[in-house]
Design a protein around this motif. Sequence first.
Motif, PDB file in Angstrom:
ATOM      1  N   ASN A 139      57.318-115.751 -11.748  1.00 44.45           N
ATOM      2  CA  ASN A 139      57.545-115.039 -10.398  1.00 44.45           C
ATOM      3  C   ASN A 139      57.529-113.540 -10.656  1.00 44.45           C
ATOM      4  O   ASN A 139      57.618-112.713  -9.693  1.00 44.45           O
ATOM      5  N   ILE A 140      56.927-113.104 -11.939  1.00 38.50           N
ATOM      6  CA  ILE A 140      56.885-111.496 -12.290  1.00 38.50           C
ATOM      7  C   ILE A 140      55.378-111.298 -12.289  1.00 38.50           C
ATOM      8  O   ILE A 140      54.615-111.806 -12.968  1.00 38.50           O
ATOM      9  N   GLY A 141      55.053-110.083 -11.725  1.00 41.09           N
ATOM     10  CA  GLY A 141      53.710-109.643 -11.873  1.00 41.09           C
ATOM     11  C   GLY A 141      53.667-108.282 -11.371  1.00 41.09           C
ATOM     12  O   GLY A 141      54.514-107.549 -11.354  1.00 41.09           O
ATOM     13  N   THR A 142      52.416-107.769 -11.282  1.00 39.96           N
ATOM     14  CA  THR A 142      52.302-106.308 -10.727  1.00 39.96           C
ATOM     15  C   THR A 142      51.313-106.534  -9.509  1.00 39.96           C
ATOM     16  O   THR A 142      50.634-107.437  -9.162  1.00 39.96           O
ATOM     17  N   HIS A 143      51.454-105.129  -8.867  1.00 38.14           N
ATOM     18  CA  HIS A 143      50.626-104.759  -7.594  1.00 38.14           C
ATOM     19  C   HIS A 143      50.179-103.634  -7.672  1.00 38.14           C
ATOM     20  O   HIS A 143      50.894-102.483  -8.027  1.00 38.14           O
ATOM     21  N   THR A 144      48.680-103.336  -7.286  1.00 35.93           N
ATOM     22  CA  THR A 144      48.270-101.931  -7.419  1.00 35.93           C
ATOM     23  C   THR A 144      48.237-101.454  -6.041  1.00 35.93           C
ATOM     24  O   THR A 144      47.488-102.165  -5.185  1.00 35.93           O
ATOM     25  N   PHE A 145      48.750-100.099  -5.588  1.00 37.81           N
ATOM     26  CA  PHE A 145      48.439 -99.475  -4.356  1.00 37.81           C
ATOM     27  C   PHE A 145      47.788 -98.170  -4.460  1.00 37.81           C
ATOM     28  O   PHE A 145      47.894 -97.481  -5.448  1.00 37.81           O
ATOM     29  N   GLN A 146      46.461 -98.114  -3.794  1.00 36.53           N
ATOM     30  CA  GLN A 146      45.692 -97.011  -3.820  1.00 36.53           C
ATOM     31  C   GLN A 146      46.359 -96.068  -2.539  1.00 36.53           C
ATOM     32  O   GLN A 146      46.065 -96.406  -1.366  1.00 36.53           O
ATOM     33  N   THR A 147      46.856 -94.857  -3.032  1.00 34.65           N
ATOM     34  CA  THR A 147      47.329 -94.096  -1.972  1.00 34.65           C
ATOM     35  C   THR A 147      46.605 -92.589  -1.970  1.00 34.65           C
ATOM     36  O   THR A 147      45.949 -92.169  -3.045  1.00 34.65           O
ATOM     37  N   PRO A 148      46.931 -91.990  -1.214  1.00 36.48           N
ATOM     38  CA  PRO A 148      46.420 -90.503  -1.120  1.00 36.48           C
ATOM     39  C   PRO A 148      46.863 -89.635  -2.436  1.00 36.48           C
ATOM     40  O   PRO A 148      46.169 -88.859  -2.926  1.00 36.48           O
ATOM     41  N   SER A 149      47.893 -90.196  -3.001  1.00 37.41           N
ATOM     42  CA  SER A 149      48.515 -89.421  -4.113  1.00 37.41           C
ATOM     43  C   SER A 149      48.105 -90.012  -5.444  1.00 37.41           C
ATOM     44  O   SER A 149      48.413 -89.548  -6.472  1.00 37.41           O
ATOM     45  N   GLY A 150      47.430 -91.086  -5.436  1.00 34.73           N
ATOM     46  CA  GLY A 150      47.114 -91.932  -6.701  1.00 34.73           C
ATOM     47  C   GLY A 150      47.123 -93.230  -6.792  1.00 34.73           C
ATOM     48  O   GLY A 150      47.719 -93.900  -5.733  1.00 34.73           O
ATOM     49  N   LYS A 151      46.705 -94.003  -7.694  1.00 36.82           N
ATOM     50  CA  LYS A 151      46.921 -95.446  -7.798  1.00 36.82           C
ATOM     51  C   LYS A 151      48.271 -95.588  -8.318  1.00 36.82           C
ATOM     52  O   LYS A 151      48.661 -95.191  -9.450  1.00 36.82           O
ATOM     53  N   ILE A 152      49.116 -96.323  -7.470  1.00 39.45           N
ATOM     54  CA  ILE A 152      50.501 -96.863  -7.900  1.00 39.45           C
ATOM     55  C   ILE A 152      50.702 -98.043  -8.493  1.00 39.45           C
ATOM     56  O   ILE A 152      50.291 -99.085  -7.720  1.00 39.45           O
ATOM     57  N   ILE A 153      51.184 -98.390  -9.579  1.00 42.10           N
ATOM     58  CA  ILE A 153      51.543 -99.765 -10.139  1.00 42.10           C
ATOM     59  C   ILE A 153      52.715-100.142  -9.890  1.00 42.10           C
ATOM     60  O   ILE A 153      53.782 -99.570 -10.373  1.00 42.10           O
ATOM     61  N   ALA A 154      52.920-101.237  -9.326  1.00 45.94           N
ATOM     62  CA  ALA A 154      54.381-101.714  -8.669  1.00 45.94           C
ATOM     63  C   ALA A 154      54.380-103.022  -9.353  1.00 45.94           C
ATOM     64  O   ALA A 154      53.867-103.957  -9.880  1.00 45.94           O
ATOM     65  N   LEU A 155      55.927-103.335  -9.429  1.00 44.88           N
ATOM     66  CA  LEU A 155      56.360-104.743 -10.060  1.00 44.88           C
ATOM     67  C   LEU A 155      56.502-105.594  -8.825  1.00 44.88           C
ATOM     68  O   LEU A 155      57.157-105.187  -7.987  1.00 44.88           O
ATOM     69  N   LYS A 156      56.102-106.869  -9.121  1.00 48.30           N
ATOM     70  CA  LYS A 156      56.174-107.774  -8.060  1.00 48.30           C
ATOM     71  C   LYS A 156      57.043-108.935  -8.547  1.00 48.30           C
ATOM     72  O   LYS A 156      56.722-109.548  -9.781  1.00 48.30           O
ATOM     73  N   GLU A 157      58.196-109.158  -8.005  1.00 43.14           N
ATOM     74  CA  GLU A 157      59.119-110.248  -8.701  1.00 43.14           C
ATOM     75  C   GLU A 157      60.194-110.762  -7.482  1.00 43.14           C
ATOM     76  O   GLU A 157      60.772-109.978  -6.820  1.00 43.14           O
ATOM     77  N   ASN A 158      60.111-112.027  -7.503  1.00 42.71           N
ATOM     78  CA  ASN A 158      60.934-112.650  -6.583  1.00 42.71           C
ATOM     79  C   ASN A 158      61.142-112.439  -5.101  1.00 42.71           C
ATOM     80  O   ASN A 158      62.156-112.125  -4.570  1.00 42.71           O
ATOM     81  N   GLY A 159      59.829-112.124  -4.620  1.00 41.40           N
ATOM     82  CA  GLY A 159      59.683-111.943  -3.120  1.00 41.40           C
ATOM     83  C   GLY A 159      59.685-110.485  -2.792  1.00 41.40           C
ATOM     84  O   GLY A 159      59.532-109.992  -1.611  1.00 41.40           O
ATOM     85  N   ILE A 160      59.844-109.463  -3.750  1.00 40.53           N
ATOM     86  CA  ILE A 160      59.598-108.061  -3.362  1.00 40.53           C
ATOM     87  C   ILE A 160      58.662-107.548  -4.170  1.00 40.53           C
ATOM     88  O   ILE A 160      58.367-107.768  -5.458  1.00 40.53           O
ATOM     89  N   ILE A 161      57.992-106.157  -3.928  1.00 43.27           N
ATOM     90  CA  ILE A 161      57.365-105.404  -4.548  1.00 43.27           C
ATOM     91  C   ILE A 161      58.036-104.089  -4.689  1.00 43.27           C
ATOM     92  O   ILE A 161      58.575-103.452  -3.724  1.00 43.27           O
ATOM     93  N   MET A 162      58.177-103.514  -5.893  1.00 41.82           N
ATOM     94  CA  MET A 162      58.932-102.255  -6.285  1.00 41.82           C
ATOM     95  C   MET A 162      58.165-101.243  -6.985  1.00 41.82           C
ATOM     96  O   MET A 162      57.782-101.607  -8.128  1.00 41.82           O
TER      97      MET A 162
END
Length: 447
Positions: free
Chosen positions: A6-29
């Motif tokens: 249930n644990i992984g990462t998600h990458t967002f490409q934003t105007p401020s830069g590439k943000i690495i987020a934690l993906k866990e149990n139904g939410i991304i933080m």
Amino acid sequence: MKSQQNIGTHTFQTPSGKIIALKENGIIMAKSIRYAHSERFQKPVPVESSSSEIIFPHKTPVASQTISPLVENMIGPTHIERFEVDESTQFLSVVRPENENENEKFPVVVWIHGGSYEIGCGDLPTADPGEWVKEQHIMVVTVSYRLGLFGFLGGNGKRIPNLGLFDIIEALRWIKKNISSLGGDPENVTLMGQSSGGDAIAHLMISEGVEGLFQRVIIQSAPLGLREKRQKMTAELLRKTEFLKDNDDVLKMMDEYRKYVPSVVQYGLKAAMPFGVQYGFPPLCREDEVIEQWKKNAAAYDVLIGLNNDETAFYLKTSLTLKKYAGKGFGLTLINKLVRLTTEVIYGKPAKIFAENYAEAGGNVYQFRIHSIIKNHSLGAAHCIDLPLIFGKEEVWKYAELLKDIPWKYIAENGRKMRSLWAEFARNGSIADHSERPEILELHKVI
């Protein structure tokens, strides 16, 4: 033990830069994203776009502050090893559902924490929005900002007032610029704050430079009764702490300033909150213009404002001195009357006047009050009781004296209904008459 699948990462490409987020149990933080930098006693400077990945720091950045024994007892212990003091504490975190519908943009709730403008941060376990995010399919952004000496004391030409407000405004600009890339709707932003966080939001409504940054507000337990005639008290604290301003040891500064906090005997109840916003300095108007400014902006923001029925029991009924001399019999009756009086003076009457003025000026405003129906619970609906209702995780709150003798089932059932109402307001600025109310909540539209 957490399931690794249930644990992984998600990458967002934003105007401020590439943000690495934690993906866990139904939410991304995405946690502790820097939105600005600052030098001591200077305005925040927005971050520039980063060419490197923006990742979780090892520890949560927190503003310079001292631990409050009262908060430790009433809400729960602070595990200081998880935090790192950062004088330039302009960070925010984003929590959103893992799953989204095609072309969906989540309504955004921006959490402004309380703590008398003196303690706290955006990422405390007692304000973890994960369950609310999953349950109501919304996005929550938590904001940290400068506090105390560094954020809410100035005005002598050497120290700029209202720096904490400037920090929050810079966070809102970051959100406006980037939140769409993270799945949020930049045109549907609700500011939500408790205690001094609610007070800050009330003043952001009349601040310069916030146009288009948010559409509605949820103000919980704001001590608006302490906002007036603070200039003399603030000037005294500023003058007496001037010798600390260039000290390199921020922890020593935190220890020292408390020796010079103005007394309640001299300045009344407002001295219970020695730091605060300062009128007549940017981004705020003069004190005598505040009410008219709120009325002038009535068409701009939807408002949900309210309090807990026994706010000051949090302080008065936990005072060892008062409990010793007035903890039972006639003494207890007097304390109960004092709780009633001070709750209305600091929170109740000012919220009512605010709501009525806002409605009279054509604003869309709802007012609420949280009650306790638990027998033999001496604190009643005290200050901060709204926090476990909105952010309730049983394992986080199980040691809180605030909830002593309250079954968690009671918090969970009422909290679920209240979170649904708050999310409904965040989505569209209204609450339907047929929406289910928790039994502890009194709620009405002010007309």
